[in-house]
Design an enzyme around this catalytic site. Structure first.
Site, PDB file in Angstrom:
ATOM      1  N   HIS A   1      -5.956   2.544   1.046  1.00 17.52           N
ATOM      2  CA  HIS A   1      -5.056   3.922   1.708  1.00 17.52           C
ATOM      3  C   HIS A   1      -5.799   4.378   2.752  1.00 17.52           C
ATOM      4  CE1 HIS A   1      -2.891   3.133  -1.878  1.00 17.52           C
ATOM      5  NE2 HIS A   1      -3.635   3.812  -2.820  1.00 17.52           N
TER       6      HIS A   1
ATOM      7  N   ASP B   1       0.963  -0.974  -0.011  1.00 20.77           N
ATOM      8  CA  ASP B   1      -0.062   0.122  -0.081  1.00 20.77           C
ATOM      9  C   ASP B   1       0.701   1.160   0.033  1.00 20.77           C
ATOM     10  OD1 ASP B   1      -1.380   2.097   0.925  1.00 20.77           O
ATOM     11  OD2 ASP B   1      -3.087   1.010   1.585  1.00 20.77           O
ATOM     12  N   HIS B   2       1.103   1.721  -1.286  1.00 18.81           N
ATOM     13  CA  HIS B   2       2.124   2.886  -1.369  1.00 18.81           C
ATOM     14  C   HIS B   2       1.854   4.095  -0.404  1.00 18.81           C
ATOM     15  CE1 HIS B   2      -0.194   4.849  -4.224  1.00 18.81           C
ATOM     16  NE2 HIS B   2       0.437   6.071  -4.074  1.00 18.81           N
TER      17      HIS B   2
HETATM   18  C1  BG6 Z   1      -3.209   4.615  -6.491  1.00 18.41           C
HETATM   19  C2  BG6 Z   1      -4.813   4.550  -7.062  1.00 18.41           C
HETATM   20  O1  BG6 Z   1      -3.213   3.823  -5.546  1.00 18.41           O
HETATM   21  O2  BG6 Z   1      -2.958   5.816  -5.796  1.00 18.41           O
HETATM   22  C3  BG6 Z   1      -4.708   5.690  -8.221  1.00 18.41           C
HETATM   23  O3  BG6 Z   1      -5.058   3.356  -7.815  1.00 18.41           O
HETATM   24  C4  BG6 Z   1      -4.367   6.977  -7.571  1.00 18.41           C
HETATM   25  O4  BG6 Z   1      -6.005   5.975  -8.729  1.00 18.41           O
HETATM   26  C5  BG6 Z   1      -3.122   6.747  -6.656  1.00 18.41           C
HETATM   27  O5  BG6 Z   1      -4.201   8.028  -8.283  1.00 18.41           O
HETATM   28  C6  BG6 Z   1      -2.745   8.090  -6.045  1.00 18.41           C
HETATM   29  O6  BG6 Z   1      -1.436   8.098  -5.361  1.00 18.41           O
HETATM   30  P1  BG6 Z   1      -0.577   9.225  -4.962  1.00 18.41           P
HETATM   31  O7  BG6 Z   1       0.679   8.856  -4.350  1.00 18.41           O
HETATM   32  O8  BG6 Z   1      -0.235   9.933  -6.111  1.00 18.41           O
HETATM   33  O9  BG6 Z   1      -1.325  10.052  -4.174  1.00 18.41           O
END
Ligand code: BG6
Length: 493
Positions: free
Chosen positions: A240, A177-178
């Site tokens: 998230h 989960d980045h």
């Molecule tokens: C991803 C989603 O997990 O997170 C995308 O699948 C989204 O739809 C992205 O744009 C947003 O990540 P960040 O790091 O740019 O806020």
């Protein structure tokens, strides 16, 4: 030495994620000395690329880093391309031979990381073949890193998990989960448990409500097909947002370790009050953007079903039924084509009960203006990384009126420029065998169970879309959701 030793096998090595995130992150680990001589990468996908072509792709993926070309070339030399059909057992035999060869050549000690940067419907097949063709080593570590989406509901997530656990133990599975790799998301625990003033007040006696906003300015871009089958609830809330919520609400872990943190996160997620179907419409708002000027409506975007009822926005009110949080609403929202790209958390404290300033006769006055502004602790996750506290102070000069002022801390840009990106951190953690910042199965399971009720209700009721303007903060129903409770979003566009 800080050097980590491993063979990476990337399934989906020609893909967008590999090129945008994985190769640059591996390179940064290389620049910083976490990867040195004892690492190699096998990139696999169906395309028949040569090693030479693959090296060109690696080099191109690093272009924006402006790194020393000699270093880039040395780094790229560690990469090997293997054309591979994940459903063909023969191909795993070839892969095994190459893995063993590289293991000997680079002294990799049997350490293996399998990165599944592919559609999840292949996870099961890959895991099964890794086992049946003996690609897992007995002498080193075997870890698998997987990307979202982890299922599209609880049932499919469980099936996926069963397929993976037939080969890997839970402690070998690293579910990305980045958001958990982001500096300020990791900082939530430091802010909470490192400061008595916060942890003492971090409960329903002092906190009025907590707001989590993950706002995006762009539309669905090139991921339309995936997104149209998913929607904002599954794409952002199940993972998230609920992960962030668990970090905001969990009790203090006994020790700051993966195991103890997981125990507390699971308790928090188990305490989410499940919605009954008839409560969905009053607690969750969905939205889909229409057209505005040059911006196309969601339904007119490339590869989106023109009758799509997919949510590109969601706002919700979540309650947590435990001693600490009973009665405190958590308002969350996320969407595409909103006012701006940012992530923030607003912790809104209760106001002082009586306002002895500003008004002559406050006690007789029910007017909202008669109240002092609440203290608000804002955790800015991105693009600004810092914390902000709103408090009341006296106006300068004669008389005695108060006004909200802000204490503001932000990491300076030099510090954040050097700070690792989410993927770099997470790859580093996986090399270290530390899954603290990955999601664990029980967390995934409870998150899906919470979200499934909402999704099911939505699937059974046709929405009135489109219902918000690109560049806004979503449909007006999102504001009304808070207004019903006498609250409002702290961030308004
Ligand atoms: C991803 C989603 O997990 O997170 C995308 O699948 C989204 O739809 C992205 O744009 C947003 O990540 P960040 O790091 O740019 O806020």
């Amino acid at each position: 030495s800080k050097e980590k030793i491993a063979l990476f096998t990337i399934f989906g090595g020609t893909g967008d994620l590999a090129q945008r995130k994985l190769y640059p992150s591996l390179f940064k680990l290389y620049q910083k000395g976490y990867l040195q001589e004892h690492f190699a990468v096998i990139g696999t996908a169906r395309r028949p690329w040569t090693n030479e072509h693959y090296h060109g792709v690696i080099t191109d993926s690093l272009a924006s880093l402006n790194a020393d070309p000699a270093m880039v070339a040395k780094f790229a030399d560690h990469f090997y391309y293997q054309s591979h059909d994940v459903t063909d057992a023969q191909h795993y035999i070839t892969l095994k031979k190459l893995s063993e060869k590289l293991d000997a050549q680079y002294g990799l000690e049997g350490n293996r990381i399998f990165y599944l940067a592919m559609a999840p419907n292949f996870f099961g097949t890959i895991a099964q073949h890794l086992r049946s063709e003996n690609i897992l080593t007995p002498n080193g570590f075997n870890r698998v890193i997987i990307e979202k989406p982890f299922g599209h509901d609880f049932e499919s997530a469980k099936e996926l998990n069963d397929q993976l656990t037939a080969t890997f133990n839970e402690d070998q599975i690293y579910r990305i989960d980045h958001y958990l790799g982001k500096e300020m998301i990791q900082n939530i625990s430091a802010i909470r448990f490192g400061n008595n003033i916060w942890e003492s007040l971090w409960n329903n006696r002092y906190i009025s409500n907590i707001q989590v906003t993950l706002s995006e300015k762009l539309g669905v871009e090139e991921r339309a097909v995936y997104y149209d089958n998913s929607g904002a609830l599954r794409d952002m809330v199940q993972n998230h947002i609920l992960q962030i919520l668990s970090l905001l609400t969990m009790d203090q872990p006994v020790e700051f370790t993966e195991k103890d943190i997981d125990v507390e996160k699971v308790k928090a997620l188990r305490s989410l009050r499940p919605l009954k179907p008839e409560e969905v419409a009053t607690n969750f708002v969905r939205g889909q953007y229409g057209a505005d000027g040059d911006v196309q409506a969601y339904r007119n975007e490339d590869k989106i079903n023109p009758d799509s009822n997919t949510d590109s926005f969601v706002a919700g009110k979540i309650m947590i039924d435990n001693f600490r949080w009973s009665g405190v609403p958590f308002y969350v929202r996320t969407g595409k084509r909103l006012a701006d790209k940012f992530t923030r958390i607003d912790v809104v404290f209760k106001r002082p009960i009586v306002n002895i300033f500003n008004h002559d006769d406050v006690r007789a006055n029910d007017d909202a203006d008669a109240h002092l502004a609440p203290n608000v602790l804002t955790i800015n996750v991105e693009p600004t990384e810092g914390v902000e506290l709103q408090m009341n102070a006296k106006n300068v000069g004669q008389g005695f009126a108060t006004t909200p002022v802000k204490l503001n801390f932000a990491h300076d840009s030099a510090a954040t420029a050097n700070s690792p990106e989410a993927y770099e951190r997470l790859l580093h953690d996986a090399l270290n065998g530390d899954a603290t910042n990955f999601t664990h199965w029980k967390e995934v399971a409870y998150s899906w169970k919470f979200v499934d009720v909402i999704q099911k209700y939505w699937d059974e009721h046709t929405p009135d879309f489109p219902n918000y303007r690109p560049g806004s903060m979503g449909p007006t129903a999102s504001d009304e959701l808070l207004a019903k409770d006498g609250h409002e979003w702290v961030y308004k566009s």
